[in-house]
Structures are given as structure tokens and as C-alpha cells.
Design an enzyme around this catalytic site. Structure first.
Site, short mmCIF file in Angstrom:
data_model
loop_
_atom_site.label_atom_id
_atom_site.label_comp_id
_atom_site.label_asym_id
_atom_site.label_seq_id
_atom_site.Cartn_x
_atom_site.Cartn_y
_atom_site.Cartn_z
N THR A 109 0.82 -1.21 0.00
CA THR A 109 0.00 0.00 0.00
C THR A 109 0.85 1.26 0.00
O THR A 109 1.96 1.27 0.54
CB THR A 109 -0.93 0.02 1.24
OG1 THR A 109 -1.59 1.28 1.32
CG2 THR A 109 -0.12 -0.18 2.52
N ASP A 110 0.30 2.33 -0.58
CA ASP A 110 0.99 3.63 -0.53
C ASP A 110 1.03 4.20 0.88
O ASP A 110 1.82 5.10 1.18
CB ASP A 110 0.34 4.63 -1.49
CG ASP A 110 -1.16 4.82 -1.26
OD1 ASP A 110 -1.71 4.25 -0.29
OD2 ASP A 110 -1.79 5.54 -2.06
N GLU A 111 0.21 3.65 1.77
CA GLU A 111 0.12 4.22 3.13
C GLU A 111 1.40 4.03 3.94
O GLU A 111 1.60 4.71 4.95
CB GLU A 111 -1.08 3.62 3.88
CG GLU A 111 -2.40 3.96 3.20
CD GLU A 111 -3.60 3.74 4.11
OE1 GLU A 111 -3.47 3.91 5.33
OE2 GLU A 111 -4.67 3.41 3.58
N TYR A 133 -2.31 -0.21 10.83
CA TYR A 133 -2.40 -0.90 9.55
C TYR A 133 -1.16 -0.64 8.69
O TYR A 133 -0.49 -1.57 8.24
CB TYR A 133 -3.65 -0.48 8.79
CG TYR A 133 -3.58 -0.73 7.30
CD1 TYR A 133 -3.33 -2.00 6.81
CD2 TYR A 133 -3.73 0.31 6.38
CE1 TYR A 133 -3.23 -2.24 5.44
CE2 TYR A 133 -3.64 0.08 5.01
CZ TYR A 133 -3.39 -1.19 4.55
OH TYR A 133 -3.29 -1.42 3.21
N LYS A 137 1.90 -3.24 7.53
CA LYS A 137 2.24 -3.48 6.13
C LYS A 137 3.71 -3.12 5.86
O LYS A 137 4.40 -3.81 5.11
CB LYS A 137 1.32 -2.69 5.20
CG LYS A 137 -0.09 -3.25 5.11
CD LYS A 137 -0.12 -4.65 4.48
CE LYS A 137 0.16 -4.60 3.00
NZ LYS A 137 0.14 -5.98 2.41
#
Length: 276
Positions: A109-111, A133, A137
Site C-alpha cells: 500500500t501507498d500508506e 495498519y 504493512k
């Protein structure tokens, strides 16, 4: 799964899934019917050594889509995210190493990059996660990179913008807002709705994974983005227009903790491989 089986007649797919609250076997009934012997479902946890070894032995490629992904849930209960996103990734990597899997692809994810005020994240941008989260990741991504450097496992890590598309569990913004409006409920917009996101249709993401499976360089990471930004409020208005609703259907709610203001990805590295 649909994409691979349709495009590559000689490919076989084993689908390992824990079937948590977000899992639904009905989504793949047509796959079982149409692709029969080339598709097999196995219920299991990617953090279970026994379950993973039972399916990994003999496979050529692992694509790890499995993750706890909902930020709000991670704030309320981080443990499940650490279990699946870190321990589950570790378990898959160990099995890939043991059974000499030829390629391991981690869907990310870009997060993990955190928020960016201007410009766009590249694959060299440092990780700066804001939620349990995104932190879990990021931990999984670091493990994948380490297994390439330490053990020579042919790994690739991706960082994607937000998904949208059919079968998505309706806790995510787009399906939640659509189903709320169909049911006569208002749509909850965090803060002022000014958080900026890119969205990618799930089929387009599949084409990116296809390119990386066959052309991506081992040990590398790749961003997957559309480079088309819109605020959550713009996305909300688009949904309202489609369902013939006005702004009275918006309910502004208290912003969540650690809510990143803007994500933006440079996908130049992936586009250089021919992806669009």
C-alpha cells in the site's frame, strides 16, 4: 484469479484464504464452474505454518494479496493486523524459501510512506506509517526485502493506491457510500473531506501485477498509481451524482486519529515496463 485464469490457459491457481468477515466464497462460484481443475480453493491462515506448507510445496509463484487492510479496524484492534501482515508474511516467505519458489510478490500500500504535501512518492521514499495498519504493512515489506538480500529469494514489493471495483467488502469508502445511499442512509465523510487519494480499478491493478510477475526485477519495489488525484469530497460528490442525491446526504464526522492528508505516487518505474 479471474484475470490470470482467463489470460493464461496453462496456469493453475491455488487460492488460500482464511475467510474472515470480508471473505465470501460466493464471489468465486463462477471461477469454480468455469475453470474447474485449474482452480482450487483452500481455507487456511497464511500465518499457519501447516496450512501454508500444505499448499506452497510444488508452486512456482506466490502472490500475497492476503492482509488486514482497514485503517479504522486497525485503530480499534491492531493485533489482527500484526498477525496477518507481519507474521503471515514471514510464514509465506519461510515456505517460499523452503520449497524454492521462483518468485514471491508482495501486494502493498501507498500508506507505508505516510502523507506528502507536494510532489509524489517514489520507490526510494522512506517509510513513515501513521496507523497500525500501515505500520504492519511496512513491517511485512521490510521482511520481504530482507529475504531478498539475506537469502536471495526472488521477491518484488508493490505499493498501490486505493482499490475500487466489484466484490469489494462494503467497509471501504466507495462501496460503503454506494450501499448506504441505496439503503437510504447518509454517507459519513471524515473531517472536511479534503484528504487526497488516487484510485485504481481492480482490473488495472491486475494488469500491473501481471507485468511485474513476468517482467519485474527481483529485489525491487514498484509503485502502482493512476497519478489522478481527487479529494474524498470530490469522490463523494461523484457517487451522489450517480445515485441522484444531493449534499444533504453527507454527514460530516469527526476525523480519525493519524489520518494522512495526501497520498501521491510516481509510477514511472512501472510504466517504463510498458504498463498503462
Amino acid at each position: 484469479i479471474r484475470y490470470l485464469l482467463r489470460k493464461y490457459p496453462d496456469y493453475h491457481v491455488i487460492n488460500l484464504d482464511k475467510l474472515t468477515y470480508a471473505g465470501n466464497l460466493e464471489n468465486l462460484k463462477d471461477v469454480e464452474r468455469d475453470f474447474g481443475p485449474r482452480y482450487r480453493f483452500v481455507r487456511g491462515d497464511i500465518a499457519s505454518i501447516k496450512a501454508v506448507r500444505a499448499v506452497v510445496k510444488g508452486v512456482e509463484v506466490i502472490v500475497n494479496y492476503a492482509a488486514e487492510t482497514h485503517v479504522d479496524r486497525s485503530i480499534l484492534s491492531p493485533k489482527a493486523f500484526i498477525w496477518t501482515d507481519i507474521l503471515g508474511t514471514y510464514t509465506l516467505l519461510e515456505a517460499a524459501r523452503k520449497y524454492r519458489v521462483s518468485r514471491y510478490l508482495q501486494i502493498g500500500t501507498d500508506e507505508v510512506y505516510g502523507s506528502i504535501a507536494e510532489g509524489a512518492f517514489t520507490e526510494e521514499s522512506p517509510f513513515d506509517p501513521s496507523s497500525p495498519y500501515s505500520a504492519s504493512k511496512a513491517g511485512g515489506d521490510h521482511l520481504v526485502r530482507a529475504y531478498y538480500k539475506t537469502y536471495g529469494l526472488a521477491t518484488i514489493v508493490t505499493h498501490s493506491c486505493n482499490f475500487m471495483g466489484p466484490y469489494q467488502y462494503p467497509e471501504k469508502l466507495i462501496p460503503l457510500f454506494i450501499t448506504n445511499l441505496i439503503e437510504g442512509k447518509k454517507v459519513p465523510v471524515y473531517g472536511e473531506g479534503l484528504n487526497v487519494r488516487e484510485w485504481i480499478y481492480t482490473h488495472d491493478h491486475c494488469t500491473a501485477i501481471d507485468v511485474l510477475l513476468h517482467q519485474g526485477r527481483a529485489g525491487e519495489s514498484y509503485n502502482i498509481g493512476t497519478e489522478q488525484e481527487r479529494t474524498n469530497l470530490e469522490t463523494t460528490h461523484a457517487i451522489l451524482r450517480e445515485l441522484d442525491r444531493d449534499e444533504d446526504w453527507i454527514e460530516y464526522v469527526r476525523d480519525r486519529p493519524g489520518h494522512d492528508l495526501r497520498y501521491a505516487l510516481s509510477s514511472t518505474k512501472l510504466r517504463e515496463l510498458g504498463w498503462r
